[in-house]
Design an enzyme around this catalytic site. Structure first.
Site, short mmCIF file in Angstrom:
data_model
loop_
_atom_site.label_atom_id
_atom_site.label_comp_id
_atom_site.label_asym_id
_atom_site.label_seq_id
_atom_site.Cartn_x
_atom_site.Cartn_y
_atom_site.Cartn_z
N SER A 322 79.54 62.51 46.48
CA SER A 322 79.06 63.97 47.18
C SER A 322 78.16 63.93 48.37
O SER A 322 78.20 64.83 49.20
CB SER A 322 78.13 64.52 46.11
OG SER A 322 78.63 64.60 44.74
N CYS A 378 77.68 71.40 43.87
CA CYS A 378 78.93 72.09 42.86
C CYS A 378 80.38 71.33 43.58
O CYS A 378 80.67 71.23 44.53
CB CYS A 378 78.94 73.50 43.28
SG CYS A 378 80.41 74.17 42.35
#
Lengths: 621, 366
Positions: A322, A378
């Site tokens: 991420s 997310c």
């Protein structure tokens, strides 16, 4: 043209020719007589002298250049040590000498014999070291018995000293005796057998500066090997001083923060690319190599499943996970495929073709904008955005931020990482690029690979607003006289121009990661200084039916250590006026938030001189 | 037009003598430098390169009639004097002496070029001014000036060895040309006086030191006397039969940095003994004798003087070097032709040899 050629009856001239011949013969006769006198009449006397009064040129080893940190703290220095050597031309009884020495040193005779054999091709008039770094007691014992051991020498030599043990071992590298193969390389002209040479890391890459110039002393010894007289012919010249950009305290603090976890961390000066800390764990002790590493120690290092010899910070290639989302976000904003306020509904999954791409949070994040997507990492938001912007633009942005390339650091095995695009896939796999791969790449998984150094460069480039500095390790090199040979100048490789609002939106998101109570990186929060960062998780093994991105708090205990995900955290601080950027990866640390972020926090605490938090640092698991 | 006699008259014997000597020299270099660095081209291979270059030059020098050189000699002489003067002005200084002009790719040493050029010039002069009764002092003024100018310039560098060699070569040629007895006696007196004055006013301290050391080497055995003592030990310990190829202890193991250049002979003497030395001496003597015979048979006075000059150059180099190595003469840096490592010496020697070949080939040309 001559008119009067010599007449054969020119008596004067003929006599002069005869004179010439006689004179030449007489002079030569004189030489011959002198030689006869020297070699035959006095031959025995000179022969005795040649055996008795042996004069030797012996080398005086020069200390290698000292390596300092940016503040002048010694990182790698020298200490005096005793070396037992033999001058083979003076040795009378090799077998007895070796037996005696083995007894005095409490060593296997075979060890000494091996050392002797290994160096048998070296010139006989140069001392060959049999055992380096012997203790003072051993020196005394040898000296007591040394009277009747012609050829034995005890030399004081400077030896590499590592005052901080394993600290930054991968950066410094190690030194060792020059190999025959290295001797044959033209670049190593001027080295002699038995000389030391940098084998690795800075020691190897700065060899030309660090190497001193050996001196020479003239020693006259008698038949017993006793020194009669000696005189320094040429004093040794120490090697140059190398100042690294490292900050010793920061490096130490970072290594301490790792405990016995494996991984790597890099800290960069945001405004110059200077490497302030570069840690690869586990490390090894460079001192092991100085006396010639034993094959057992070497095998242990090689076979260690944790690969302590690998400089993970530059040669470890990991999926950035991420942390890569800042690339995807910036690419999307830059190409106007999204607006800073756009809201996408995360239902925990997104369907693409006949496959489901899941968010790490199975229940979904609900309505999500950029800030929330960064803050809570997310995945669905980024799948969607990545699909819109496309892999080639993501790859382009990644390269602008410094990923997918090497920086020619004076170190070995610096890797390029991997930023995939359509062209690459066609070349490498001869297959077209699939949209699903774009989605996966958008969250830093799949083919994408980066080294910790590259992640730090990426973070620094975002922090300073788009200027890609070449990361640099050498601050300056100076001669003993203080004369500066080399001074680091910041080198800008590329300047990206970003829309101010885009950058601001990204930075606010990154700040929220740390600052917001819901943020994944809140373990890096500091009193008084705002930090911006991004957590990440790199999958080690893709498990069947496992979420593609797995910041999943369950099952932690059950997953075997080596199958656990790597934890990542990249950050810069202060958030409003960045000075330092860091990238941390903890192998099998599972979660960036819990394993990597505290290490970054420890680094910031050191850098900003803040009191260490009482919160326990992650230990071994 | 090619003349068959050129081949017939080629001095094959001289070439053979040369070949033997050079082969011994290279063998000796191989031995004396065998323990050196593994990297880089070995010294003896480099010497072979220099030899090939020298042979090529010698070959080129046999292609044309040497008599053409007579007309060129004044210009060559003048040019070389200018070079010597410019060395003093712009030369490169190394170890306290200014002997080289840096040409970028290599360092030119004009005093070495001066040797063959001076020989040409003097051969030109003496062949044009044959005096059957011998030169008087006044008649010697002109050739004396031709010799004196370069000697003084070289002495200024300061390079005592080369200056003395120039003096010896020129002196030999003048003696051969013939000097009246009265003039000779006066010159001897003058020479003695110059030597005494020179000791006080001309010689540099390091040059005096060498002479002191020569007279009493034991005074400073680890300092300036070191070379001579060690060289004598090496030569003497060789004995009658020598210690054998590559077996010399003194020179193989820990001898001097110069063991492959000026002191190459001491390595040879240690390893090959008196037997080897006598063989080498005989080779050198035969080369000298060959040179004198070529002069004797030369078809022009210029060729004769030229051959005498070249032979004198070889002779004095050999004598001074060997005399130094075996402790008969002070240490002056003079290499042993065909034996010591070094490009300049090899090239100068081969240029001389090429001239000898040329003179011997063209002796029945009219």
């Amino acid at each position: 043209m001559p008119l009067n050629a010599p007449q054969p009856d020119d008596i004067g001239r003929r006599r002069r020719f005869e004179w010439l011949l006689v004179a030449a013969a007489l002079f030569f006769l004189l030489l011959a007589l002198r030689l006869w006198y020297l070699q035959v009449i006095s031959g025995e006397r000179y022969d005795l002298q040649s055996q008795k009064n042996r004069t030797r040129y012996l080398p005086i080893a020069a200390p290698r250049g000292i390596i300092y940190d940016r503040n002048g703290e010694i990182l790698v220095g020298n200490r005096p040590s005793f070396t037992l050597s033999v001058l083979r031309q003076d040795v009378v009884d090799r077998d007895r000498l070796l037996s005696d020495l083995a007894q005095d040193l409490d060593l296997d005779r075979e060890f000494l014999e091996q050392a002797w054999e290994n160096q048998r091709y070296y010139p006989r008039y140069r001392p060959i070291p049999l055992k380096r770094d012997i203790s003072r007691e051993q020196v005394e014992r040898l000296a007591e018995n040394g009277l009747h051991r012609p050829g034995m020498l005890i030399e004081v030599q400077p030896t590499r000293a590592y005052p901080h043990g394993e600290l930054a071992a991968h950066l410094f590298g190690y030194i060792g005796a020059i190999s025959e193969e290295e001797l044959r390389q033209p670049a190593n002209h001027g080295y002699r057998a038995g000389d030391y040479i940098g084998k690795n890391g800075v020691e190897k890459n700065l060899e030309q500066y660090l190497r001193g110039q050996d001196g020479e002393r003239l020693v006259e010894v008698d038949v017993q090997g006793e020194k009669l007289r000696q005189r320094v012919q040429q004093p040794p010249l120490p090697g140059k001083r190398a100042y690294l950009t490292l900050d010793l305290a920061l490096q130490q603090q970072t290594e301490r923060a790792f405990g016995d976890q494996s991984g790597a961390a890099v800290a960069l000066d945001v405004h110059s690319g200077a490497i302030l800390a570069m840690v690869s764990r586990p490390a090894f002790s460079p001192a092991l190599f100085t006396d010639g590493i034993s094959s057992r120690d070497w095998q242990t290092l090689l076979n260690d499943p944790d690969h302590p010899l690998q400089a993970r910070a530059i040669s470890g290639q990991y999926p950035p996970g991420s942390t890569f989302k800042m690339v995807t976000a910036l690419a999307a904003l830059h190409d106007h495929v999204t607006r800073t306020g756009e809201v996408i509904d995360c239902e925990g999954r997104i369907a693409l073709g006949n496959r489901d791409f899941r968010c790490w949070k199975k229940t979904g994040h609900g309505p999500t904008n950029l800030k929330k997507a960064l803050r809570e990492s997310c995945d669905v938001w980024f799948y969607e955005i990545a699909l819109r912007v496309g892999i080639d633009r993501i790859a382009g942005m990644a390269r602008q931020l410094g990923l997918g390339r090497h920086y020619d650091l004076p170190l070995d095995n610096e890797r390029d990482g991997l930023i995939p695009d359509k062209e690459w896939k066609r070349r490498r796999h001869n297959t077209p690029w699939y949209p699903g791969e774009t989605a996966i790449a958008g969250i830093g998984q799949g083919y994408v690979l980066a080294t910790p150094l590259q992640l730090a460069v990426m973070t620094a480039t975002v922090a300073n607003g788009g200027t890609l500095y070449r990361p640099q390790l050498i601050e300056r090199i100076e001669e003993i006289s203080g004369n500066v040979l080399l001074q680091r100048q910041p080198a800008i490789l590329h300047t990206a121009t970003f829309d101010k609002e885009d950058l601001l939106a990204l930075r606010q998101g990154l700040e929220a990661v740390v600052d917001d109570p819901r943020g994944t990186g809140k373990a890096c929060r500091l009193p008084g200084i705002r930090v911006a960062g991004k957590t990440g998780t790199a999958q080690v093994v893709r498990m069947k039916d496992d979420p593609a991105e797995g910041e999943d708090p369950t099952e932690k205990e059950e997953i075997a250590y080596r199958l656990r995900d790597h934890a990542l955290f990249v950050a810069y601080a202060p958030a409003d006026k960045p000075e330092i950027a860091v990238a941390v990866i903890v192998e099998h640390g599972q979660h960036g938030s819990s394993a990597a972020a505290p290490i970054a926090r420890a680094m910031f605490e050191q850098y900003f001189d803040l009191p260490a938090t009482t919160a326990p640092l992650p230990g071994s698991e | 037009m090619f003349d068959r006699r050129l081949i017939q008259n080629f001095d094959w014997l001289l070439l053979m003598l040369l070949g033997f000597t050079v082969a011994l020299g290279i063998l000796n270099l191989y031995s004396s430098t065998s323990g050196w660095n593994l990297s880089g081209t070995p010294i003896y291979i480099k010497q072979i390169y220099w030899l090939l270059l020298g042979l090529t030059l010698a070959g080129v020098l046999t292609l044309f009639d040497y008599r053409h050189l007579q007309h060129i000699s004044p210009f060559a002489y003048g040019g070389c004097l200018l070079l010597l003067a410019s060395v003093l002005l712009f030369g490169r200084t190394s170890m306290g002496a200014t002997r080289w002009i840096n040409l970028g790719f290599f360092n030119l040493q004009p005093s070495e070029i001066m040797k063959p050029v001076l020989i040409l010039m003097l051969a030109n002069y003496f062949s044009e001014h044959e005096t059957p009764g011998g030169f008087s002092l006044r008649q010697l003024m002109a050739p004396g000036l031709l010799l004196g100018l370069p000697v003084v310039l070289v002495l200024k560098q300061p390079d005592l060895g080369t200056a003395l060699l120039l003096l010896f070569i020129g002196g030999t040629m003048a003696l051969f040309a013939g000097i009246r007895k009265a003039a000779l006696a006066t010159l001897a007196l003058l020479g003695g006086a110059t030597a005494i004055l020179g000791w006080f006013y001309l010689l540099y301290d390091y040059q005096k030191q060498r002479i002191y050391t020569f007279l009493n080497p034991e005074q400073d055995p680890l300092g300036s006397g070191y070379h001579i003592i060690q060289s004598k030990i090496a030569v003497g310990s060789g004995g009658f039969w020598g210690k054998g190829f590559m077996q010399g202890t003194q020179s193989q193991l820990s001898f001097l940095p110069e063991r492959h250049t000026d002191f190459a002979f001491s390595v040879f003497a240690e390893e090959w003994g008196l037997v080897g030395c006598l063989i080498l001496l005989t080779l050198y003597l035969l080369i000298i004798v060959r040179g004198i015979l070529i002069a004797h048979k030369a078809d022009s006075p210029f060729g004769m003087y030229l051959a005498i000059g070249v032979t004198a150059m070889l002779f004095w180099h050999i004598l001074v070097n060997l005399g130094m190595v075996i402790g008969l003469l002070p240490v002056v840096g003079v290499p042993l032709p065909l034996f010591s490592y070094g490009g300049t010496c090899m090239v100068t020697t081969m240029v001389g040899i090429g001239l000898l070949f040329n003179i011997s080939m063209r002796r029945f040309m009219f």
